[in-house]
Design an enzyme around this catalytic site. Sequence first.
Site, short mmCIF file in Angstrom:
data_model
loop_
_atom_site.label_atom_id
_atom_site.label_comp_id
_atom_site.label_asym_id
_atom_site.label_seq_id
_atom_site.Cartn_x
_atom_site.Cartn_y
_atom_site.Cartn_z
N GLU A 14 8.49 16.41 -7.10
CA GLU A 14 9.93 16.59 -6.91
C GLU A 14 10.67 15.28 -7.19
O GLU A 14 10.08 14.20 -7.14
CB GLU A 14 10.24 17.06 -5.49
CG GLU A 14 9.75 16.11 -4.41
CD GLU A 14 10.55 16.18 -3.12
OE1 GLU A 14 11.79 16.06 -3.19
OE2 GLU A 14 9.93 16.32 -2.06
N LYS A 34 8.60 17.36 7.55
CA LYS A 34 9.12 16.06 7.98
C LYS A 34 9.23 16.00 9.50
O LYS A 34 9.60 16.98 10.15
CB LYS A 34 10.50 15.84 7.35
CG LYS A 34 10.43 15.53 5.89
CD LYS A 34 11.77 15.67 5.24
CE LYS A 34 12.19 17.12 5.28
NZ LYS A 34 13.59 17.32 4.99
#
Length: 303
Positions: free
Chosen positions: A28, A160
């Site tokens: 990404e 995350k």
Amino acid sequence: MSAHPLHPSSTAVIDAARQRGGALVALESSVLAQGLLPPFNREAATRMMRAVTDAGATPVITAIVRGVPAFGLDDDALERFLARDGVRKVSARDLGIAVADGADGATTVAATLAMCALGSLEVFATGGIGGVHRDAPFDESADLVELARTPVIVTCAGAKSILDLPATLERLETLGVPVVGYGTDELPGFFSVSTGLRLTSRIDTPAGIARAWRAHRALGRQSAMLVVQPPPAEHAVPVDVVEAATAAALMAARDAGIRGAAVTPFLLADIQQRTQGRSVQANLALLENNARLAGQIAVALRA
Ligand code: PSU
Ligand code: MN
């Protein structure tokens, strides 16, 4: 209706990959343009691309480059993205608009999954996926729904640490996305090794992942498979350090009135500053580790 033309650099990348046996790994670009601050974003790009290459696969950074979907960035584009020079954060919903605007757009996990579908890429490495936010459970990353409907193997260190991890794991279960521990029985905590959240499956070799993936696909499953591994132990940050920084960052975000797509980049930058680089070293090490594993899996899928 004809397909949108791809950026010219894409063909070069994909041709070169074919010569090397065709194993491709998507990376990404949002982690480069929004996730990590300079100069660490450059280090991340270099280390991830090298790790994929060393594993015998070809790294493919996905992005929208001046309005054109790109698989692989040429030097000019990479420099603009690393300088964060007018580069917008592009999630799945934003892809068409970024193209129509002729914009530079850095793709999140959600948008990178959409690009993988467009370019027939089957393996994708990232740091940590988005998920259910802590303070606002209605703020759920688009990464989750795209994982539910895009058949791609995604290597990561979990979600995350700024997120509500138990809630994120529950949502992945609901959405039918298998979460496989690579060399671990629990969900890693992104910057830290352990969360205490047990996983229902564990596979310890790239060949084993490839086998499970083929079965998943043969059964007609259309979802992604998350392959999670902890950050390398020598770079991991203790949970209490991460939690203290996260709590402070969440408070700072609330005080500053940060909303929507700006939340994740704000929190990540704030935690980087609060942990004085410790979290950055962990982030770089886990990105490299995940890129290596993705390369190994991509190669195993060719066997
Ligand atoms: N994890 C990181 N750094 C990042 C991101 C995740 O360590 O930059 C990015 C990814 O691109 C992920 C996005 O898809 O943040 C999630 O943003 P949101 O929560 O707005 O969906
Ligand atoms: Mn959000």
